[in-house]
Design a protein around this motif. Structure first.
Motif, mmCIF file in Angstrom:
data_model
loop_
_atom_site.group_PDB
_atom_site.id
_atom_site.type_symbol
_atom_site.label_atom_id
_atom_site.label_comp_id
_atom_site.label_asym_id
_atom_site.label_seq_id
_atom_site.Cartn_x
_atom_site.Cartn_y
_atom_site.Cartn_z
ATOM 1 N N ARG A 203 73.618 -28.954 -138.195
ATOM 2 C CA ARG A 203 72.942 -30.128 -137.616
ATOM 3 C C ARG A 203 71.436 -30.022 -137.829
ATOM 4 N N LYS A 337 70.005 -39.199 -122.773
ATOM 5 C CA LYS A 337 70.671 -40.364 -123.339
ATOM 6 C C LYS A 337 69.731 -41.149 -124.242
ATOM 7 N N ASP A 340 69.331 -39.165 -127.419
ATOM 8 C CA ASP A 340 70.611 -39.195 -128.125
ATOM 9 C C ASP A 340 70.776 -40.527 -128.849
ATOM 10 N N GLY A 341 70.453 -41.626 -128.162
ATOM 11 C CA GLY A 341 70.532 -42.928 -128.794
ATOM 12 C C GLY A 341 69.578 -43.047 -129.966
ATOM 13 N N ALA A 343 68.527 -40.536 -131.848
ATOM 14 C CA ALA A 343 69.049 -39.717 -132.938
ATOM 15 C C ALA A 343 70.190 -40.426 -133.664
ATOM 16 N N ARG A 344 71.111 -40.975 -132.900
ATOM 17 C CA ARG A 344 72.249 -41.651 -133.530
ATOM 18 C C ARG A 344 71.812 -42.919 -134.256
ATOM 19 N N CYS A 346 69.204 -43.135 -135.879
ATOM 20 C CA CYS A 346 68.631 -42.649 -137.139
ATOM 21 C C CYS A 346 69.687 -41.945 -137.994
ATOM 22 N N ASP A 347 70.960 -42.088 -137.607
ATOM 23 C CA ASP A 347 72.103 -41.543 -138.357
ATOM 24 C C ASP A 347 72.210 -40.023 -138.282
ATOM 25 N N PHE A 348 71.775 -39.442 -137.164
ATOM 26 C CA PHE A 348 71.988 -38.022 -136.920
ATOM 27 C C PHE A 348 72.966 -37.848 -135.766
ATOM 28 N N ILE A 349 73.808 -36.826 -135.854
ATOM 29 C CA ILE A 349 74.682 -36.470 -134.744
ATOM 30 C C ILE A 349 74.082 -35.227 -134.101
ATOM 31 N N VAL A 401 63.332 -39.098 -135.315
ATOM 32 C CA VAL A 401 63.974 -39.244 -134.003
ATOM 33 C C VAL A 401 62.926 -39.335 -132.896
#
Length: 417
Positions: A203, A337, A340-341, A343-344, A346-349, A401
């Motif tokens: 990751r 949260k 996390d939002g 990051a996601r 920006c297409d990262f998990i 992110v």
């Protein structure tokens, strides 16, 4: 992506060169001349992009963007520019400069009408995060959060008996705190991981859910100076011998009874430090880190008893210089949260993880300021060493992110949704 004035790589290379020596990493101790030069370079960069620079009374440096006007909440982001002796380029510095780069990008978006802010933003360079020159670490953020009284912080002395107050004055940092932003609505910090979990998980982004606790104990053994030649062995009270026994007992005891704790005896100061004088005073800094505060307390009691025994065995006496516990922090769920939002989006998990190291976000979170702590990978987990490195693509991921999270917070605020 970024205009030349907002280029992260250029300013990162510029500040990384301050205090660097070939093959010896970067030495930029808090409130040193090198720290002052880095602060000045950071200030010029931020002022060139429209920020207002202010300092509080403990030297925390704020680059302020008052986008939404007076009497609105503030969002903070940043880290620290001080380093360990012979340290790496990325620890702390990346967090300050990435926050600065993100702020300048957002400033341009706001200027061109791409979104309307409801919050102001300050980029922070916290004073003496590392605790290398002055102890305790996290000094500036602890003062700001109220955990450490200002007068105590300013009275801290380095190994040459120079106080933090004197050192800050020597580099021209004399803020009175009058223009400093108020306690923020939220704080975001980007940091290199200083471990291998992200690399092992494949990751690029980690979101810290909490941190370990830390028990820090400084002990001084006091003996009697004497000539190393004619003084009979039976008459010697060797403080260094006591310290050696104490360090050995510490290592043996913790390894046997508390193998899950991280332990270190990483600094020793001896006096008078001459090859022909029996050591009169030996001061050692010990550290224990773990998840369980009760285990840290039990381990602390056991090692203090072992230190007393080392004193008794060597005819010395013992003085407890410091014994502090930094409580574990649980990061704010809403902030987790939000990042996390981001990051996601920006297409990262992201990987949810715990930090063994302490950071300024810990001091703020423990005072009730909602905080998020983001990690990017460290090559081979190396930290506090010249080989410390984070790949450019991972730096770019962290910046992306961080910028997305700050845009959300500045536009909508911590309580949105």
């Amino acid at each position: 992506m970024a205009k030349p004035g907002r280029d992260l790589t250029a300013v990162f290379d510029q500040i990384s060169a301050i205090g660097s020596q070939p093959g010896a990493g970067v030495t930029r101790l808090a409130a040193s001349a090198e720290d002052g030069a880095a602060r000045d370079a950071f200030a010029r960069w931020m002022e060139g992009g429209g920020a207002r620079i202010v300092h509080d009374e403990v030297g925390n440096q704020f680059a302020c963007f008052e986008w939404a006007g007076k009497n609105v909440p503030w969002i903070f982001a940043g880290s620290h520019l001080d380093t360990q002796p012979r340290g790496g380029r990325f620890d702390g510095t990346l967090g300050v400069l990435a926050a600065g780069s993100a702020a300048l990008d957002l400033h341009e978006e706001i200027r061109t009408g791409q979104f309307k802010p409801s919050r102001n933003l300050a980029v922070l360079n916290w004073t003496n995060e590392e605790g290398a020159r002055f102890q305790p670490s996290l000094t500036g953020s602890s003062v700001f959060s109220g955990a450490l009284p200002l007068h105590e912080a300013l009275g801290l002395q380095d190994g040459s008996s120079i106080s933090l107050r004197e050192a800050l004055a020597a580099i021209g940092v004399d803020g009175d705190g009058s223009a400093v932003p108020p306690r923020p609505e939220a704080y975001v910090e980007l940091h290199v991981e200083q471990g291998r979990k992200l690399i092992e998980a494949g990751r690029q982004i980690g979101i810290v859910e909490g941190t370990w606790a830390a028990r820090k104990i400084a002990v001084r053994w006091i003996g009697r100076a004497a000539h190393t030649g004619p003084t009979p062995m039976s008459d010697r009270r060797d403080a260094l011998l006591a310290a050696a026994q104490g360090i050995t007992a510490f290592e043996t005891l913790i390894a046997a009874r508390h193998p899950q704790l991280h332990r270190s005896a990483a600094r020793i100061v001896i006096e008078p430090n001459s090859p022909n004088v029996v050591v009169e005073r030996a001061t050692v800094w010990f550290e224990l880190r773990g998840l369980d505060v009760e285990e840290l307390n039990a381990a602390g009691r056991a090692v203090l008893a072992a230190f007393e025994l080392a004193a008794a065995n060597t005819g010395t006496r013992i003085e407890l210089v410091a014994d502090t516990l930094r409580a574990p922090a649980n990061m704010d769920p809403r902030m987790m949260k939000i990042v996390d939002g981001a990051a996601r989006g920006c297409d990262f998990i992201p990987l949810i993880m715990r930090s063994v190291a302490g950071h300024d976000a810990v001091a703020l979170q423990n005072s009730g300021i909602p905080c998020a702590l983001l990690f990017v990978p460290s090559a081979d987990g190396v930290a506090h060493h010249p080989d410390e490195f984070t790949k450019q693509e991972d730096v770019a991921a962290g910046l992306m992110v961080l910028r997305a999270a700050l845009r959300d917070l500045v536009q909508r605020g911590y309580h949105a949704g």
